[in-house]
Write a protein that holds these residues in place. Structure first.
Motif, mmCIF file in Angstrom:
data_model
loop_
_atom_site.group_PDB
_atom_site.id
_atom_site.type_symbol
_atom_site.label_atom_id
_atom_site.label_comp_id
_atom_site.label_asym_id
_atom_site.label_seq_id
_atom_site.Cartn_x
_atom_site.Cartn_y
_atom_site.Cartn_z
ATOM 1 N N VAL A 118 0.866 -1.170 0.000
ATOM 2 C CA VAL A 118 0.000 0.000 0.000
ATOM 3 C C VAL A 118 0.909 1.228 0.000
ATOM 4 C CG1 VAL A 118 -1.838 1.267 1.162
ATOM 5 C CG2 VAL A 118 -1.777 -1.242 1.286
ATOM 6 N N ILE A 119 0.820 2.045 -1.042
ATOM 7 C CA ILE A 119 1.685 3.207 -1.209
ATOM 8 C C ILE A 119 0.847 4.466 -1.126
ATOM 9 C CG2 ILE A 119 3.221 4.437 -2.798
ATOM 10 C CD1 ILE A 119 3.934 1.727 -4.028
ATOM 11 N N VAL A 120 1.229 5.376 -0.268
ATOM 12 C CA VAL A 120 0.608 6.697 -0.213
ATOM 13 C C VAL A 120 1.580 7.705 -0.813
ATOM 14 C CG1 VAL A 120 -0.178 8.569 1.285
ATOM 15 C CG2 VAL A 120 -0.901 6.215 1.737
ATOM 16 N N VAL A 121 1.114 8.436 -1.807
ATOM 17 C CA VAL A 121 1.920 9.491 -2.422
ATOM 18 C C VAL A 121 1.556 10.809 -1.751
ATOM 19 C CG1 VAL A 121 2.554 10.671 -4.552
ATOM 20 C CG2 VAL A 121 1.928 8.244 -4.612
ATOM 21 N N ASP A 122 2.487 11.356 -1.002
ATOM 22 C CA ASP A 122 2.261 12.642 -0.346
ATOM 23 C C ASP A 122 2.480 13.742 -1.377
ATOM 24 O OD1 ASP A 122 1.931 14.734 1.371
ATOM 25 O OD2 ASP A 122 3.882 14.507 2.343
ATOM 26 N N SER A 123 1.391 14.384 -1.762
ATOM 27 C CA SER A 123 1.427 15.364 -2.850
ATOM 28 C C SER A 123 1.627 16.781 -2.293
ATOM 29 C CB SER A 123 0.126 15.285 -3.662
ATOM 30 O OG SER A 123 0.184 16.116 -4.799
ATOM 31 N N ARG A 124 2.771 16.965 -1.626
ATOM 32 C CA ARG A 124 3.148 18.280 -1.063
ATOM 33 C C ARG A 124 2.160 18.742 0.015
ATOM 34 N NH1 ARG A 124 3.457 19.482 -6.940
ATOM 35 N NH2 ARG A 124 5.519 18.796 -7.625
ATOM 36 N N SER A 125 1.737 17.830 0.857
ATOM 37 C CA SER A 125 0.820 18.174 1.950
ATOM 38 C C SER A 125 1.516 19.081 2.959
ATOM 39 C CB SER A 125 0.334 16.910 2.658
ATOM 40 O OG SER A 125 -0.379 16.067 1.772
ATOM 41 N N VAL A 126 0.724 19.931 3.612
ATOM 42 C CA VAL A 126 1.257 20.800 4.657
ATOM 43 C C VAL A 126 0.702 20.405 6.029
ATOM 44 C CG1 VAL A 126 1.642 22.734 3.090
ATOM 45 C CG2 VAL A 126 -0.560 22.525 4.250
ATOM 46 N N ASP A 127 -0.038 19.308 6.072
ATOM 47 C CA ASP A 127 -0.544 18.808 7.349
ATOM 48 C C ASP A 127 0.158 17.502 7.692
ATOM 49 O OD1 ASP A 127 -1.638 17.006 5.614
ATOM 50 O OD2 ASP A 127 -3.731 17.345 6.196
ATOM 51 N N GLY A 128 -0.460 16.677 8.507
ATOM 52 C CA GLY A 128 0.156 15.434 8.941
ATOM 53 C C GLY A 128 -0.195 14.232 8.091
#
Length: 336
Positions: free
Chosen positions: A72-82
Motif C-alpha cells: 500500500v503506497i501513499v503518495v504525499d502530494s506536497r501536503s502541509v498537514d500530517g
C-alpha cells in the motif's frame, strides 16, 4: 431487448464488461491471484483526517485477513498537514511526489501524483483509490481487482458508484457528479462515443495492468481520468476495458468555483486528445486561463459587486513510464 437509441457497441460492452464489487469475494480472488503482485496507490494532498483510516482498512482486509495486496503506497502530494505521518503510522509505504521525479520538471495536480505512485509501485497490477473517502469500504479495492485477476483479456477497470450531494440539510442521492454530467459525459458522447457506457468516467478509483499503464501518459491535473480512458481506448481497445459498481462513495463536495477549474482542465484535455488524433487544429493553442467571479471579497470591483479571479488551468503531461529511465522499484512485501 435492446435499449432504443443506445449504440449496439456500448450496449454489448456494458452487458459483458460491467460487474459489481459483490461479484468478487476476496477468497476467490486470492485463488485467482497466483503469482501476480498487487499494489494499491493512494494519492493524498492534505488528507490527514482520512488517509490513515483508508490505509488501515485496506491492510486489515487485504494484507492481514486475506493476503490479496502486496503493498500500500501513499503518495504525499506536497501536503502541509500530517498526511504523511498518518499514512506511515497506519502501515503505508509513503513516498513524496517530488522524490520520485529527480531531474524532471515539477508538475502539479492529481495526475502527477498518480504517475509518481505508478513509478514507485512494484506490482503487476496497480489500483488507485482516493484519500478523501469517508467511510471507506475495502470492497472498493477488491471490486477493482476482480476483473483483472480473473480475466487476462481485461487491462483496465474503472469504478462507479452513487455519489450523494448533501448541503444545508438537503441530500440528493446522485447529485455529486456535477462535472461528470455537465462536462465529461457530453464530451465523451460527442467525440468518443465508444466510451459512453462508463457510468463514472471521472472516478478516482481505477486499476490496471502495469504493462499497460506504463505505456500511457498522465495528464498532470484533473484531466487525468479523461485522458487515460481516451488513450487506453486507442491503445488496447474497448473490450479490454471494464467497470465495476462499488456501491456508494461519500467525500467532500467541492465549490462551484473549484468545479469550474476542474471542468476547464477536462475540456483542455479533451482538446489535446483531439489534436493528437488529428481531429482538431493545433495551429492556434487554446488559452490556459479561466476567469471567474467571486461574490464579495476585498478586491470587489465597483458596480460589479464581485471579485475577478483568474486561474491557470493549463495542463502538462508526464510521458509514459516506459519511456523514462527511472530506477525500478524494489519489491516490497506488505508488513502483516
Amino acid at each position: 431487448m435492446r435499449h432504443t437509441g443506445m449504440s449496439p457497441v456500448v450496449e454489448a460492452w456494458s452487458t459483458c464488461r460491467t460487474s459489481s464489487a459483490q461479484d468478487w469475494p476476496p477468497h476467490r480472488l486470492l485463488q485467482a491471484k497466483g503469482q501476480t503482485t498487487v499494489s494499491v496507490v493512494v494519492p493524498a494532498l492534505n488528507e490527514e483526517a482520512t488517509v490513515g483510516t483508508i490505509v488501515t482498512a485496506i491492510r486489515s482486509a487485504f494484507v492481514q485477513s486475506v493476503p490479496l495486496v502486496d503493498e500500500v503506497i501513499v503518495v504525499d502530494s506536497r501536503s502541509v498537514d500530517g498526511t504523511a505521518a498518518a499514512a506511515r503510522a497506519a502501515g503505508a509505504f509513503v513516498v513524496s511526489q517530488d522524490d520520485i521525479i529527480p531531474g524532471l520538471p515539477p508538475m502539479h495536480g492529481k495526475g502527477d501524483a498518480l504517475w509518481a505512485g505508478l513509478a514507485a509501485a512494484s506490482g503487476d497490477v496497480v489500483a488507485f483509490v482516493d484519500a478523501d473517502v469517508d467511510p471507506f469500504d475495502p470492497r472498493f479495492v477488491s471490486g477493482l481487482l476482480g476483473p483483472l485477476l480473473t480475466d487476462p483479456s481485461i487491462s483496465f477497470v474503472k469504478g462507479f458508484y452513487h455519489r450523494p450531494l448533501t448541503s444545508g440539510g438537503y441530500s440528493e442521492p446522485d447529485g455529486g457528479g456535477r462535472v461528470t454530467e455537465l462536462v465529461a459525459r457530453p464530451l465523451l458522447n460527442l467525440f468518443w462515443p465508444d466510451l459512453a457506457g462508463f457510468v463514472q468516467p471521472l472516478a478516482g478509483e481505477s486499476a490496471g495492468r502495469r504493462e499497460v499503464l506504463d505505456r500511457v501518459p498522465f495528464v498532470s491535473g484533473y484531466g487525468v481520468e479523461t485522458a487515460m480512458l481516451v488513450d487506453l481506448l486507442d491503445l488496447v481497445g474497448l473490450d479490454a476495458l471494464a467497470q465495476v459498481d462499488l456501491g456508494e462513495r461519500a467525500h467532500r463536495n467541492q465549490s462551484n468555483e473549484a468545479l469550474g477549474r476542474m471542468a476547464a482542465q477536462i475540456q483542455l484535455t479533451a482538446w489535446s486528445r483531439l489534436v493528437r488524433q488529428g481531429r482538431a487544429d493545433a495551429s492556434t493553442p487554446l488559452p490556459s486561463v479561466l476567469t471567474q467571479f467571486r461574490r464579495g471579497g476585498d478586491q470587489s470591483l465597483p458596480n460589479l459587486g464581485r471579485e475577478i479571479v483568474v486561474s491557470d488551468v493549463g495542463i502538462d503531461e508526464r510521458p509514459p513510464l516506459i519511456t523514462v529511465d527511472l530506477p525500478q522499484p524494489a519489491p516490497r512485501t506488505a508488513a502483516r
